[in-house]
Design an enzyme around this catalytic site. Structure first.
Site, PDB file in Angstrom:
ATOM      1  CD  GLN A   1     105.806  32.977  11.142  1.00 22.70           C
ATOM      2  OE1 GLN A   1     105.553  33.454  12.241  1.00 22.70           O
ATOM      3  NE2 GLN A   1     105.273  33.451  10.028  1.00 22.70           N
TER       4      GLN A   1
ATOM      5  CE1 TYR B   1     108.037  40.487  13.003  1.00 26.43           C
ATOM      6  CE2 TYR B   1     108.751  38.451  14.042  1.00 26.43           C
ATOM      7  CZ  TYR B   1     107.826  39.468  13.911  1.00 26.43           C
ATOM      8  OH  TYR B   1     106.694  39.456  14.688  1.00 26.43           O
TER       9      TYR B   1
ATOM     10  CB  ALA C   1      95.324  35.239   8.962  1.00 27.76           C
ATOM     11  NE  ARG C   2      92.713  40.298   8.094  1.00 26.36           N
ATOM     12  CZ  ARG C   2      92.889  41.386   7.350  1.00 26.36           C
ATOM     13  NH1 ARG C   2      92.555  42.573   7.836  1.00 26.36           N
ATOM     14  NH2 ARG C   2      93.375  41.314   6.140  1.00 26.36           N
TER      15      ARG C   2
END
Length: 411
Positions: free
Chosen positions: A107, A177, A352-353
């Site tokens: 990333q 971001y 993800a989790r």
């Protein structure tokens, strides 16, 4: 334009698939989750193991997060950032993932206003000057030369990723971001060519994506993580995300878009959904910050109801307007949600989790075992980014240390 109803055969999520020039053994991607396992901007054995585990567990690709394109773009002083010194460790990481049969993505991004000035030693870069809600330090308005430098840094980072053995890069254009902050009408009040209309606010995103494509061509796959909703009043929203996705498709700069939501700067829980672990966040802090989180954490860390595939309703609207492969993120907990994503026309899913809880979840599903993750969406994994990211309900991983000094932001 296409829609899920116009699509023919529904793909098998566990069958091989092409992502740009890269063949993945299945359509399941380990989403970028900040690992808290780099030191002094370099790869550690613990970081390698963090990604080797889901690779051995069956995912098609794992994503290393967050690899800053420059030292100033980090969210903490230990975070990986692209430079020649980091490449040998990154090569060891990609070799370890490949040995397990999976692909690996890096990333790429610049944290912008989410960056930690205490770790970088410089003021955070942003579209304009405003105080960071947590540190209350003023950001620095990016100049045209700053932005040219950031665009070049993304291209150079992508080349280093290819040299290090990465199969793909994911350009981070979400969560406010730097690139995402330029998209936001709330944060971007500029009156130059990088502000004003959506075309102006999206200029930096398109320049970055085109520069990365020009730098690496078809050597590796290029994904882009795009916000659909900042989760804040006056922020970037779906009505602007759809034309941005169309522009990316027209530019031919990316092979797939991963759709996301939320703002690490202003509303981090909007991405994660479920309870906000305020006590656990406070416990991960020290001194006055700990008391500040206990007293005021509920205003920044708001709770939202959790449901499986919770980004699907918004992502479906993007799916109906573009033909570019899309990655469904958010509440991907097992085979039923993965199959739903395939029926809806998404090319890949990102978890993800669920994979923090069970790195071998994909193999469990493929072998005919349990089809749904043991993850209970308690979000208590989130504060562990300040030590070493992990599921608190699972056995602590090898190399975990509760006193590792970290201060990252949510990815």
């Amino acid at each position: 334009m296409s829609s899920g109803g116009e699509r023919s055969a529904v793909p098998d999520v566990l069958a091989p698939a092409m992502l740009g020039p890269v063949r993945l053994r299945n359509r399941v991607i380990k989403a970028a989750t900040y690992e808290g396992r780099s030191r002094d901007g370099l790869v550690t054995d613990e970081l390698i193991e963090f990604h080797r585990a889901p690779a051995a567990g069956g995912v098609g690709m794992t994503t290393v997060a967050f690899c800053a394109v420059s030292a100033e773009g980090r969210t903490d002083r230990h975070q990986l950032y692209w430079r020649r010194e980091a490449l040998p460790g990154l090569r060891r990481l990609t070799d370890a993932v490949h040995a397990e049969g999976a692909a690996v993505s890096a990333q790429l991004g610049h944290a912008g206003p989410v960056a930690n000035p205490g770790g970088t030693g410089v003021r955070a870069l942003a579209p304009g000057r405003f105080p960071h809600p947590m540190t209350m330090r003023l950001t620095r308005a990016a100049t045209a030369e700053d932005l040219r430098r950031v665009v070049r840094a993304h291209a150079e980072a992508a080349v280093m990723a290819a040299e290090s053995g990465f199969d793909a890069v994911e350009i981070h254009c979400g969560h406010n971001y730097l690139v995402s902050s330029f998209l936001s009408p709330r944060l971007n009040r500029r009156d130059d060519r990088y502000g004003g209309s959506l075309a102006g606010r999206a200029r930096l995103l398109r320049e970055v994506a085109n520069a990365v494509r020009d730098a690496v061509g078809d050597r590796i796959a290029i994904l882009l993580k795009l916000n659909m909703d900042d989760g804040v009043r006056g922020g970037f929203w779906l009505d602007e995300a759809i034309p941005v996705a169309r522009w990316l498709e027209q530019d031919g700069s990316v092979d797939a878009i991963e759709l996301t939501e939320g703002s690490s700067l202003l509303n981090p829980m909007y991405l994660f959904r479920g309870p906000a672990p305020i006590d656990e966040f406070a416990g991960a802090m020290s001194g006055a910050v700990r008391w500040g989180v206990r007293l005021f954490g509920r205003y920044l860390l708001r709770s939202y109801p959790y449901e499986d595939a919770y980004l699907l309703a918004d992502a479906r609207q993007v799916r109906q307007q573009v033909d570019l492969p899309l990655v469904l993120l958010g509440g991907v907990t097992g085979k039923p949600v993965m199959d739903l994503a395939m029926r809806e026309g998404f090319a890949f899913v990102a978890a993800a989790r669920a994979l923090l809880r069970e790195p071998d979840l994909v193999n469990t599903i493929a072998e005919g075992g349990r089809e749904t993750s043991l993850c209970i969406h308690c979000n208590k994994c989130m504060p562990t980014i300040y030590s070493a990211t992990r599921c608190v309900l699972a056995t602590p991983p090898a190399g975990y240390s509760s006193d590792t000094e970290q201060s990252p932001r949510l990815v």
